[in-house]
Design an enzyme around this catalytic site. Structure first.
Site, PDB file in Angstrom:
ATOM      1  N   ILE A   1      -0.571   4.125  -2.334  1.00  0.00           N
ATOM      2  CA  ILE A   1      -1.793   4.693  -1.761  1.00  0.00           C
ATOM      3  C   ILE A   1      -1.444   5.560  -0.551  1.00  0.00           C
ATOM      4  O   ILE A   1      -2.022   6.637  -0.347  1.00  0.00           O
ATOM      5  CB  ILE A   1      -2.777   3.577  -1.369  1.00  0.00           C
ATOM      6  CG1 ILE A   1      -3.093   2.695  -2.585  1.00  0.00           C
ATOM      7  CG2 ILE A   1      -4.058   4.164  -0.792  1.00  0.00           C
ATOM      8  CD1 ILE A   1      -3.601   3.438  -3.791  1.00  0.00           C
TER       9      ILE A   1
ATOM     10  N   ASP B   1       3.047   4.394 -10.629  1.00  0.00           N
ATOM     11  CA  ASP B   1       2.724   4.845  -9.275  1.00  0.00           C
ATOM     12  C   ASP B   1       2.442   6.339  -9.209  1.00  0.00           C
ATOM     13  O   ASP B   1       1.519   6.778  -8.519  1.00  0.00           O
ATOM     14  CB  ASP B   1       3.860   4.476  -8.320  1.00  0.00           C
ATOM     15  CG  ASP B   1       4.009   2.973  -8.155  1.00  0.00           C
ATOM     16  OD1 ASP B   1       3.049   2.243  -8.470  1.00  0.00           O
ATOM     17  OD2 ASP B   1       5.085   2.528  -7.724  1.00  0.00           O
TER      18      ASP B   1
ATOM     19  N   LYS C   1       8.594   9.950  -7.818  1.00  0.00           N
ATOM     20  CA  LYS C   1       8.931   8.533  -7.986  1.00  0.00           C
ATOM     21  C   LYS C   1      10.277   8.496  -8.701  1.00  0.00           C
ATOM     22  O   LYS C   1      10.360   8.688  -9.918  1.00  0.00           O
ATOM     23  CB  LYS C   1       7.862   7.818  -8.816  1.00  0.00           C
ATOM     24  CG  LYS C   1       8.088   6.317  -8.963  1.00  0.00           C
ATOM     25  CD  LYS C   1       7.761   5.572  -7.696  1.00  0.00           C
ATOM     26  CE  LYS C   1       7.878   4.058  -7.900  1.00  0.00           C
ATOM     27  NZ  LYS C   1       7.493   3.312  -6.690  1.00  0.00           N
TER      28      LYS C   1
ATOM     29  N   GLY D   1       0.788  -1.225   0.000  1.00  0.00           N
ATOM     30  CA  GLY D   1       0.000   0.000   0.000  1.00  0.00           C
ATOM     31  C   GLY D   1       0.818   1.272   0.000  1.00  0.00           C
ATOM     32  O   GLY D   1       0.326   2.337   0.369  1.00  0.00           O
TER      33      GLY D   1
ATOM     34  N   PRO E   1      -7.718   1.974   4.684  1.00  0.00           N
ATOM     35  CA  PRO E   1      -8.587   0.822   4.434  1.00  0.00           C
ATOM     36  C   PRO E   1      -8.287   0.147   3.106  1.00  0.00           C
ATOM     37  O   PRO E   1      -7.867   0.794   2.140  1.00  0.00           O
ATOM     38  CB  PRO E   1      -9.987   1.446   4.429  1.00  0.00           C
ATOM     39  CG  PRO E   1      -9.765   2.867   4.015  1.00  0.00           C
ATOM     40  CD  PRO E   1      -8.436   3.257   4.600  1.00  0.00           C
ATOM     41  N   ALA E   2      -8.500  -1.155   3.050  1.00  0.00           N
ATOM     42  CA  ALA E   2      -8.411  -1.878   1.788  1.00  0.00           C
ATOM     43  C   ALA E   2      -9.392  -1.263   0.800  1.00  0.00           C
ATOM     44  O   ALA E   2     -10.497  -0.865   1.160  1.00  0.00           O
ATOM     45  CB  ALA E   2      -8.730  -3.347   2.014  1.00  0.00           C
ATOM     46  N   GLY E   3      -8.964  -1.168  -0.451  1.00  0.00           N
ATOM     47  CA  GLY E   3      -9.827  -0.582  -1.474  1.00  0.00           C
ATOM     48  C   GLY E   3      -9.778   0.922  -1.549  1.00  0.00           C
ATOM     49  O   GLY E   3     -10.504   1.523  -2.351  1.00  0.00           O
TER      50      GLY E   3
END
Length: 220
Positions: free
Chosen positions: A17, A49, A37, A14, A197-199
């Site tokens: 994100i 990314d 990056k 993650g 959170p996931a997603g």
């Protein structure tokens, strides 16, 4: 003003994100932010990314070097027959983006010891710039060992770790994930800055930015 490195305990924890969330939260606070990056591998033009960070945060970023194969940067460069990045060049390019009123967020590739070049890691670049690090970690089984080893590697390299961010947290966490929140801070001796959170990467930009503001404590 500040240069902050973001790395992970491994791939797909993650990190991108988290970089987007940090960029959003700093921007909401009123800071000028530029996500960076240094080396992207394994993505076609127009993807990668930094594009994900831009889409979610609404903040323009910079990518320095790109290699075609989805490998560690040194291996990707070697396979493509392209020059590997160097410490002087990376340090200069990042310094050139720094300014008194700006936060530069530098997202690494994979974990803290992934080779950007045969004899170069992200920690070497952070140490050269005397810049601190935020570590993104998974939260389930295996997370404690990976996080502690990564923090130890950073400290050995002379890089300050400002905190951890938990990536891709399950909406229904199991026992290990529940207990690891506190244990990660205890064994690594740094704060948990937030849990994403996931997603989260699938959220619309406005929803993502609101989530970032509510989920993160800024390290600077």
């Amino acid at each position: 003003m500040s240069i902050l490195f973001i790395s992970g305990t491994g791939t797909d924890v993650g990190k991108t994100i988290a970089t987007a969330a940090l960029a959003s939260a700093f921007h909401h606070r009123g800071d000028r932010v530029i996500p960076v990056k240094p080396v992207q591998t394994g993505e076609p033009d127009g993807r990668g990314d930094i594009h994900t960070v831009e889409k979610l945060s609404g903040i323009r970023g910079v990518e320095f070097t790109r290699y075609p194969d989805p490998l560690a940067p040194n291996l990707a460069a070697r396979r493509a027959g392209l020059p590997q990045v160097t410490l002087p060049d990376l340090a200069r390019e990042i310094r050139d983006l720094d300014a008194p009123d700006r936060i530069v967020l530098v997202e690494g590739a994979g974990g803290v010891l992934v080779r950007l070049a045969d004899d170069l890691t992200l920690l070497d670049v952070a140490a050269e710039l005397d810049a601190p690090l935020v570590l993104v970690t998974s939260l389930g089984l295996g997370s404690l060992n990976a996080a502690e080893l990564s923090v130890q590697a950073a400290r050995t390299a002379g890089v300050e770790v400002l905190g951890l961010i938990g990536g891709s947290a399950s909406p229904d966490p199991g026992l290990a994930e529940q207990l690891n929140h506190g244990e990660l801070t205890r064994i690594c001796r740094v704060p948990l800055l937030g849990v994403l959170p996931a997603g989260a990467g699938d959220l619309l930009p406005d929803d993502f930015q609101a989530m970032a503001q509510s989920c993160l404590t800024l390290p600077l």
